[in-house]
Design a protein around this motif. Structure first.
Motif, PDB file in Angstrom:
ATOM      1  N   MET A 128       1.806  -5.692   8.447  1.00  0.00           N
ATOM      2  CA  MET A 128       0.477  -4.521   7.412  1.00  0.00           C
ATOM      3  C   MET A 128      -0.914  -3.993   8.444  1.00  0.00           C
ATOM      4  O   MET A 128      -0.929  -3.051   8.095  1.00  0.00           O
TER       5      MET A 128
ATOM      6  N   PHE B 119       1.287  -9.829  -4.782  1.00  0.00           N
ATOM      7  CA  PHE B 119       1.074 -10.805  -3.091  1.00  0.00           C
ATOM      8  C   PHE B 119       2.689  -9.877  -2.352  1.00  0.00           C
ATOM      9  O   PHE B 119       3.732 -10.414  -2.947  1.00  0.00           O
ATOM     10  N   MET B 120       2.369  -9.429  -1.296  1.00  0.00           N
ATOM     11  CA  MET B 120       3.669  -8.596  -1.356  1.00  0.00           C
ATOM     12  C   MET B 120       4.750  -9.449   0.508  1.00  0.00           C
ATOM     13  O   MET B 120       3.430  -9.822   0.794  1.00  0.00           O
TER      14      MET B 120
ATOM     15  N   ASN C 103       2.401 -13.532   7.341  1.00  0.00           N
ATOM     16  CA  ASN C 103       1.601 -14.416   5.591  1.00  0.00           C
ATOM     17  C   ASN C 103       2.125 -15.471   5.597  1.00  0.00           C
ATOM     18  O   ASN C 103       1.784 -16.076   4.388  1.00  0.00           O
TER      19      ASN C 103
ATOM     20  N   GLY D 255      -5.262   0.296   8.314  1.00  0.00           N
ATOM     21  CA  GLY D 255      -5.589  -0.214   9.407  1.00  0.00           C
ATOM     22  C   GLY D 255      -5.312  -1.903   8.647  1.00  0.00           C
ATOM     23  O   GLY D 255      -4.331  -1.768   7.889  1.00  0.00           O
ATOM     24  N   GLY D 256      -5.225  -2.418   9.688  1.00  0.00           N
ATOM     25  CA  GLY D 256      -6.663  -2.838  10.456  1.00  0.00           C
ATOM     26  C   GLY D 256      -8.306  -2.334   9.130  1.00  0.00           C
ATOM     27  O   GLY D 256      -7.722  -2.025   8.482  1.00  0.00           O
ATOM     28  N   GLU D 257      -9.524  -2.434   9.862  1.00  0.00           N
ATOM     29  CA  GLU D 257      -9.627  -1.702   9.138  1.00  0.00           C
ATOM     30  C   GLU D 257     -10.680  -0.662  10.207  1.00  0.00           C
ATOM     31  O   GLU D 257     -11.179  -0.724  10.521  1.00  0.00           O
TER      32      GLU D 257
ATOM     33  N   SER E 120     -11.078  -3.013  -0.982  1.00  0.00           N
ATOM     34  CA  SER E 120     -10.808  -4.450  -1.605  1.00  0.00           C
ATOM     35  C   SER E 120     -11.568  -5.442  -1.682  1.00  0.00           C
ATOM     36  O   SER E 120     -12.361  -5.379  -0.277  1.00  0.00           O
TER      37      SER E 120
ATOM     38  N   THR F 250      -9.202   3.270   2.443  1.00  0.00           N
ATOM     39  CA  THR F 250      -8.750   2.060   1.680  1.00  0.00           C
ATOM     40  C   THR F 250      -9.285   0.896   3.122  1.00  0.00           C
ATOM     41  O   THR F 250     -10.002   0.798   3.858  1.00  0.00           O
ATOM     42  N   THR F 251     -10.903   0.148   2.740  1.00  0.00           N
ATOM     43  CA  THR F 251     -11.477  -0.668   3.819  1.00  0.00           C
ATOM     44  C   THR F 251     -12.024  -1.931   2.667  1.00  0.00           C
ATOM     45  O   THR F 251     -12.047  -1.858   1.562  1.00  0.00           O
TER      46      THR F 251
ATOM     47  N   TYR G 138      -4.206 -14.353   4.149  1.00  0.00           N
ATOM     48  CA  TYR G 138      -2.589 -13.629   3.306  1.00  0.00           C
ATOM     49  C   TYR G 138      -2.357 -12.597   4.359  1.00  0.00           C
ATOM     50  O   TYR G 138      -0.953 -11.976   4.175  1.00  0.00           O
TER      51      TYR G 138
ATOM     52  N   VAL H 230      -5.684  -7.923  -4.459  1.00  0.00           N
ATOM     53  CA  VAL H 230      -3.845  -8.727  -4.467  1.00  0.00           C
ATOM     54  C   VAL H 230      -4.561  -9.638  -5.162  1.00  0.00           C
ATOM     55  O   VAL H 230      -5.689 -11.250  -4.401  1.00  0.00           O
TER      56      VAL H 230
HETATM   57  N1  SAM Z   1      -9.061  -3.548   5.603  1.00  0.00           N
HETATM   58  C1  SAM Z   1      -8.973  -2.666   5.132  1.00  0.00           C
HETATM   59  C2  SAM Z   1      -8.688  -3.711   3.865  1.00  0.00           C
HETATM   60  O1  SAM Z   1      -8.628  -4.928   3.490  1.00  0.00           O
HETATM   61  O2  SAM Z   1      -8.476  -2.606   2.471  1.00  0.00           O
HETATM   62  C3  SAM Z   1      -7.473  -1.527   5.360  1.00  0.00           C
HETATM   63  C4  SAM Z   1      -6.064  -2.099   4.880  1.00  0.00           C
HETATM   64  S1  SAM Z   1      -5.487  -3.765   4.661  1.00  0.00           S
HETATM   65  C5  SAM Z   1      -4.341  -4.168   5.683  1.00  0.00           C
HETATM   66  C6  SAM Z   1      -5.263  -2.764   3.217  1.00  0.00           C
HETATM   67  C7  SAM Z   1      -4.585  -3.531   1.790  1.00  0.00           C
HETATM   68  O3  SAM Z   1      -3.710  -4.397   1.775  1.00  0.00           O
HETATM   69  C8  SAM Z   1      -5.827  -3.997   1.485  1.00  0.00           C
HETATM   70  O4  SAM Z   1      -6.270  -4.411   0.018  1.00  0.00           O
HETATM   71  C9  SAM Z   1      -5.367  -6.093   1.185  1.00  0.00           C
HETATM   72  O5  SAM Z   1      -6.044  -6.933   0.399  1.00  0.00           O
HETATM   73  C10 SAM Z   1      -3.477  -5.406   1.271  1.00  0.00           C
HETATM   74  N2  SAM Z   1      -3.010  -6.377   0.985  1.00  0.00           N
HETATM   75  C11 SAM Z   1      -2.466  -7.233   3.024  1.00  0.00           C
HETATM   76  N3  SAM Z   1      -1.531  -8.190   3.031  1.00  0.00           N
HETATM   77  C12 SAM Z   1      -0.903  -8.010   1.630  1.00  0.00           C
HETATM   78  C13 SAM Z   1       0.048  -8.335   1.156  1.00  0.00           C
HETATM   79  N4  SAM Z   1       0.852  -9.503   2.072  1.00  0.00           N
HETATM   80  N5  SAM Z   1       0.441  -8.340  -0.402  1.00  0.00           N
HETATM   81  C14 SAM Z   1      -0.572  -7.001  -0.896  1.00  0.00           C
HETATM   82  N6  SAM Z   1      -1.180  -6.603  -0.724  1.00  0.00           N
HETATM   83  C15 SAM Z   1      -1.757  -7.002   0.870  1.00  0.00           C
END
Ligand code: SAM
Length: 334
Positions: free
Chosen positions: A329, A194-195, A201, A73-75, A124, A100-101, A29, A165
């Motif tokens: 994102m 879910f955004m 996505n 990030g990214g990670e 996450s 946030t990882t 997603y 999510v």
């Molecule tokens: N890689 C790290 C992680 O997984 O936490 C940090 C970046 S990630 C983009 C940050 C958070 O955004 C994660 O919890 C991910 O699940 C959430 N995320 C990504 N796309 C999303 C969406 N469309 N709607 C809601 N949350 C989303």
């Protein structure tokens, strides 16, 4: 000094810093493999801000009132020696440095990050079912690895939050199992609607499980009571278990937008400033950083960018805005 306010009267309190646009997961997603394949043009190293450049922007934002810095990030754990950046940021007065990882590399990094001054960590995790988890990260990382990361963070003394999510039909049948796993552990679990971030996505409103439904599903088994927000701009609405087993949160950015209290700015890995997660354009700070602008000039530039901010995407969202060419994102940072 009087707070710098944007056009809607909001101060700037949080800066989210994307330290890399790369990720070791391909969450279906967020960074679907079809879009982020082997030939995907990630940012070249020369365009990515150094730790010194990031710290300079963070210092300037601190001067405008920012007290929370989140590395994402990214990670973020893919960025080598991230603890060095944490230590640089933790030197600022009265500031929380958070991360946030996805947790896959957290077990080996947790102690270093805690020692460097990290305040807490958000991990996450979208499902406890190993099959669902592997299918969602799409790189076959087992859920156990992330749970080990969470344990290592807690053992290193870091408070832990867990983000999930929820996408209808993908992982919503695991909501209760997640709640039951983290009940009583002291780790606060937060469910995120879910955004429609980015435009790769395939978001549809039907995929969103409203926060109210998430709360109702848990409440039916483990009664919940609302908790007052901890501070202005808190993204999660908080609920506590009536039996004292802890708290959960829901981030209802789609069904109950909270733009009115949004105090967040975002810095991309290549130095663009965004004042909304759903932005289509950002301001490039790299020329200022690399062509000799002084600290006052940088601060003036950031203050000006904040003053003219009038973003409130989530309050204006319609089915048509979903089609806008919003930044992804993984690039802007979650
Ligand atoms: N890689 C790290 C992680 O997984 O936490 C940090 C970046 S990630 C983009 C940050 C958070 O955004 C994660 O919890 C991910 O699940 C959430 N995320 C990504 N796309 C999303 C969406 N469309 N709607 C809601 N949350 C989303």
């Amino acid at each position: 000094m009087a707070a710098t306010l944007d056009r809607l009267g909001r101060p700037v309190r949080d800066l989210r810093i994307s330290v890399t646009d790369r990720c070791n997961f391909r969450c279906v997603y967020c960074m679907p493999r079809e879009v982020y394949g082997l030939d995907h043009p990630f940012l070249p190293r020369s365009e990515i801000l150094s730790f010194e450049e990031i710290a300079r922007v963070a210092r300037a934002f601190h001067g405008l009132g920012v007290r929370k810095l989140r590395l994402t990030g990214g990670e973020p754990l893919l960025r080598r020696d991230l603890e060095r950046l944490v230590a640089m940021l933790a030197e600022l007065d009265d500031v929380d440095v958070t991360l946030t990882t996805n947790g896959a590399l957290l077990a080996r990094k947790a102690r270093l990050l805690a020692d460097a001054g990290l305040s807490r960590v958000t991990v996450s995790i979208d499902s406890l079912d190993d099959g669902v988890f592997r299918a969602m990260n799409d790189v076959d990382v087992p859920v156990e690895r992330v749970l080990e990361g969470i344990d290592a963070a807690a053992a290193a003394g870091l408070p832990v939050k867990v983000n999930t999510v929820v996408k209808r039909g993908l992982n919503d049948d695991g909501i209760l199992a997640l709640a039951e796993h983290f009940r009583g552990t002291g780790h606060v679990l937060r469910f995120i609607e879910f955004m429609d971030v980015g435009h790769t996505n395939g978001w549809r409103l039907d995929d969103v499980v409203p926060a109210a439904e998430i709360v109702a599903r848990i409440d039916a088994v483990h009664p919940l009571e609302p908790v007052e927000p901890g501070y202005r701009g808190e993204t999660a609405r908080r609920w506590r278990y009536a039996d004292g087993a802890g708290e959960i949160g829901v981030i209802a950015s789609v069904t109950q937008p909270f733009c009115g209290d949004c105090t967040r700015a975002r810095l991309s890995a290549d130095g663009k400033l965004y004042t909304c997660l759903f932005a289509t354009t950002g301001r490039d700070l790299r020329p200022l950083l690399r062509e000799g602008a002084g600290d006052d000039e940088l601060l003036g530039h950031l203050a000006q960018a904040w003053r003219i901010r009038d973003d409130r995407y989530s309050e204006l969202r319609t089915s048509a805005t979903g089609e806008l060419p919003k930044v992804e994102m993984s690039y802007i940072g979650g």
